[in-house]
Design a protein around this motif. Structure first.
Motif, PDB file in Angstrom:
ATOM      1  N   ILE A  52       7.235  -9.489  -4.739  1.00  0.00           N
ATOM      2  CA  ILE A  52       6.417  -8.848  -4.261  1.00  0.00           C
ATOM      3  C   ILE A  52       5.210  -8.432  -5.347  1.00  0.00           C
ATOM      4  CG2 ILE A  52       7.594  -7.068  -2.736  1.00  0.00           C
ATOM      5  CD1 ILE A  52       7.836  -5.132  -4.575  1.00  0.00           C
ATOM      6  N   ASP A  53       4.047  -8.416  -4.996  1.00  0.00           N
ATOM      7  CA  ASP A  53       2.666  -7.822  -5.794  1.00  0.00           C
ATOM      8  C   ASP A  53       2.926  -5.616  -6.339  1.00  0.00           C
ATOM      9  OD1 ASP A  53       1.007  -7.920  -7.674  1.00  0.00           O
ATOM     10  OD2 ASP A  53      -0.391  -8.885  -6.106  1.00  0.00           O
ATOM     11  N   GLU A  82       0.722  -1.641   0.353  1.00  0.00           N
ATOM     12  CA  GLU A  82       0.003   0.059  -0.163  1.00  0.00           C
ATOM     13  C   GLU A  82       0.648   1.544  -0.461  1.00  0.00           C
ATOM     14  OE1 GLU A  82      -2.749  -0.145   3.896  1.00  0.00           O
ATOM     15  OE2 GLU A  82      -3.123  -2.500   2.575  1.00  0.00           O
ATOM     16  N   ILE A  83       1.858   0.960  -0.076  1.00  0.00           N
ATOM     17  CA  ILE A  83       3.019   2.027   0.563  1.00  0.00           C
ATOM     18  C   ILE A  83       3.237   2.459  -0.643  1.00  0.00           C
ATOM     19  CG2 ILE A  83       5.015   3.099   2.172  1.00  0.00           C
ATOM     20  CD1 ILE A  83       4.381   2.309   4.133  1.00  0.00           C
ATOM     21  N   LEU A  84       3.842   1.604  -1.435  1.00  0.00           N
ATOM     22  CA  LEU A  84       4.547   1.165  -2.570  1.00  0.00           C
ATOM     23  C   LEU A  84       3.039   2.389  -3.286  1.00  0.00           C
ATOM     24  CD1 LEU A  84       6.463  -2.004  -3.165  1.00  0.00           C
ATOM     25  CD2 LEU A  84       6.968  -0.225  -3.016  1.00  0.00           C
ATOM     26  N   ALA A  85       1.703   1.693  -2.849  1.00  0.00           N
ATOM     27  CA  ALA A  85       0.845   2.271  -4.127  1.00  0.00           C
ATOM     28  C   ALA A  85       0.702   3.767  -4.446  1.00  0.00           C
ATOM     29  CB  ALA A  85      -0.483   1.907  -4.058  1.00  0.00           C
ATOM     30  N   PHE A 143      11.686   6.639  -3.353  1.00  0.00           N
ATOM     31  CA  PHE A 143      11.197   6.518  -2.057  1.00  0.00           C
ATOM     32  C   PHE A 143      10.397   4.250  -1.969  1.00  0.00           C
ATOM     33  CE2 PHE A 143       9.369   9.653   1.551  1.00  0.00           C
ATOM     34  CZ  PHE A 143      10.821  10.458   1.593  1.00  0.00           C
ATOM     35  N   ASN A 144      10.229   4.951  -3.212  1.00  0.00           N
ATOM     36  CA  ASN A 144       9.726   3.149  -3.821  1.00  0.00           C
ATOM     37  C   ASN A 144      10.648   2.070  -3.993  1.00  0.00           C
ATOM     38  OD1 ASN A 144       7.067   3.415  -3.204  1.00  0.00           O
ATOM     39  ND2 ASN A 144       6.246   3.321  -5.420  1.00  0.00           N
ATOM     40  N   ASN A 145      11.629   3.366  -4.997  1.00  0.00           N
ATOM     41  CA  ASN A 145      12.812   1.939  -5.387  1.00  0.00           C
ATOM     42  C   ASN A 145      13.635   1.242  -4.385  1.00  0.00           C
ATOM     43  OD1 ASN A 145      12.537   2.894  -7.891  1.00  0.00           O
ATOM     44  ND2 ASN A 145      13.998   4.073  -7.849  1.00  0.00           N
ATOM     45  N   LEU A 203      12.059   0.969  -0.680  1.00  0.00           N
ATOM     46  CA  LEU A 203      11.497  -0.056  -0.274  1.00  0.00           C
ATOM     47  C   LEU A 203      11.436  -0.842  -0.941  1.00  0.00           C
ATOM     48  CD1 LEU A 203       9.529  -0.429   1.648  1.00  0.00           C
ATOM     49  CD2 LEU A 203       7.776   0.512   0.604  1.00  0.00           C
ATOM     50  N   LYS A 204      11.150  -0.887  -2.884  1.00  0.00           N
ATOM     51  CA  LYS A 204      10.927  -2.094  -3.529  1.00  0.00           C
ATOM     52  C   LYS A 204      11.976  -2.821  -3.757  1.00  0.00           C
ATOM     53  CE  LYS A 204       9.121  -0.046  -7.315  1.00  0.00           C
ATOM     54  NZ  LYS A 204       8.798  -0.045  -8.556  1.00  0.00           N
ATOM     55  N   ARG A 205      13.523  -2.423  -3.409  1.00  0.00           N
ATOM     56  CA  ARG A 205      14.265  -2.916  -3.278  1.00  0.00           C
ATOM     57  C   ARG A 205      14.554  -4.062  -1.707  1.00  0.00           C
ATOM     58  NH1 ARG A 205      17.171   0.789  -5.368  1.00  0.00           N
ATOM     59  NH2 ARG A 205      17.709   2.181  -3.566  1.00  0.00           N
ATOM     60  N   GLU A 206      14.335  -3.359  -0.795  1.00  0.00           N
ATOM     61  CA  GLU A 206      14.502  -3.765   0.888  1.00  0.00           C
ATOM     62  C   GLU A 206      13.517  -4.619   0.597  1.00  0.00           C
ATOM     63  OE1 GLU A 206      16.203  -3.801   3.550  1.00  0.00           O
ATOM     64  OE2 GLU A 206      17.622  -2.164   2.329  1.00  0.00           O
ATOM     65  N   MET A 207      11.906  -4.579   0.059  1.00  0.00           N
ATOM     66  CA  MET A 207      10.885  -5.801   0.066  1.00  0.00           C
ATOM     67  C   MET A 207      11.176  -6.906  -0.956  1.00  0.00           C
ATOM     68  SD  MET A 207       7.653  -3.799  -0.723  1.00  0.00           S
ATOM     69  CE  MET A 207       6.266  -4.467   0.015  1.00  0.00           C
ATOM     70  N   ILE A 208      12.187  -7.271  -1.494  1.00  0.00           N
ATOM     71  CA  ILE A 208      12.463  -8.534  -2.418  1.00  0.00           C
ATOM     72  C   ILE A 208      13.285  -8.963  -1.772  1.00  0.00           C
ATOM     73  CG2 ILE A 208      13.594  -9.355  -4.631  1.00  0.00           C
ATOM     74  CD1 ILE A 208      11.986  -6.067  -5.713  1.00  0.00           C
ATOM     75  N   ALA A 209      14.325  -8.055  -0.816  1.00  0.00           N
ATOM     76  CA  ALA A 209      15.654  -8.653  -0.561  1.00  0.00           C
ATOM     77  C   ALA A 209      14.917  -9.649   1.155  1.00  0.00           C
ATOM     78  CB  ALA A 209      16.428  -7.770   0.216  1.00  0.00           C
ATOM     79  N   SER A 210      14.095  -8.879   1.580  1.00  0.00           N
ATOM     80  CA  SER A 210      13.638  -9.743   2.385  1.00  0.00           C
ATOM     81  C   SER A 210      11.664 -10.740   2.532  1.00  0.00           C
ATOM     82  CB  SER A 210      13.046  -8.807   3.608  1.00  0.00           C
ATOM     83  OG  SER A 210      13.560  -7.793   4.016  1.00  0.00           O
ATOM     84  N   TYR A 211      11.538 -10.654   1.325  1.00  0.00           N
ATOM     85  CA  TYR A 211      10.619 -11.294   1.083  1.00  0.00           C
ATOM     86  C   TYR A 211      10.726 -12.265  -0.588  1.00  0.00           C
ATOM     87  CZ  TYR A 211       8.559  -8.007   5.014  1.00  0.00           C
ATOM     88  OH  TYR A 211       8.082  -7.974   5.848  1.00  0.00           O
ATOM     89  N   ASP A 212      11.239 -11.212  -0.998  1.00  0.00           N
ATOM     90  CA  ASP A 212      11.912 -12.323  -2.394  1.00  0.00           C
ATOM     91  C   ASP A 212      11.536 -11.443  -3.364  1.00  0.00           C
ATOM     92  OD1 ASP A 212      13.968 -14.619  -1.313  1.00  0.00           O
ATOM     93  OD2 ASP A 212      11.885 -15.983  -0.684  1.00  0.00           O
TER      94      ASP A 212
END
Length: 149
Positions: A67-68, A14-17, A52-54, A56-65
């Motif tokens: 993202i949608d 939601e933050i990404l969106a 911000f999004n770039n 956050l996406k990097r961190e989410m992919i590193a943590s959760y493999d």
């Protein structure tokens, strides 16, 4: 039933969106602003939200493999920025600035919600705190722009 992990990932998505919508809204506001300082402010905010999004996406992919990044998000969050974008298309600096402030205040609240989650990975928590601090700092600074003619 949604797990705590799924709820957290949904909140981060939601933050990404919201940041994606904010980036577009700020870009539109920059195009419509009359004041050079406000135009510059909106351009900077648009670039900032993309960054911000770039990050956050990097961190989410590193943590959760994975993202949608194209999923359906909570209506209320999306509507906030849709309202902002609609007002940004109006040619009124004061209205655009007021809506930017309102959108950023909503973003701070959303960041606070995510930070309350005890399962938040440290790296994402650090990033969310940094982004929230930046938004808060800008909210405090924006008072000087509110007095534009």
């Amino acid at each position: 039933m949604e797990t705590k992990y799924e709820k957290l990932v949904d909140q981060l998505e939601e933050i990404l969106a919201k940041n994606r919508d904010a980036e577009k809204g700020y870009k539109k506001a920059a195009e419509n602003a009359d004041s050079p300082s406000l135009k510059s402010y909106f351009q900077n905010k648009s670039r900032e939200r993309a960054q911000f999004n770039n990050a956050l996406k990097r961190e989410m992919i590193a943590s959760y493999d994975s993202i949608d990044d194209n999923s359906s998000f909570t209506g209320s969050i999306h509507r906030v920025w849709m309202d902002v974008k609609a007002l940004f298309s109006a040619d009124n600096d004061e209205s655009m600035l007021e809506e930017a402030i309102r959108g950023d205040k909503a973003a701070v609240e959303e960041y606070d919600e995510v930070l309350e989650d005890s399962t938040l990975p440290v790296s994402i928590g650090t990033l969310i705190r940094e982004q929230k601090t930046k938004i808060r700092t800008d909210l405090n600074r924006i008072k000087s722009l509110e007095d534009l003619d």
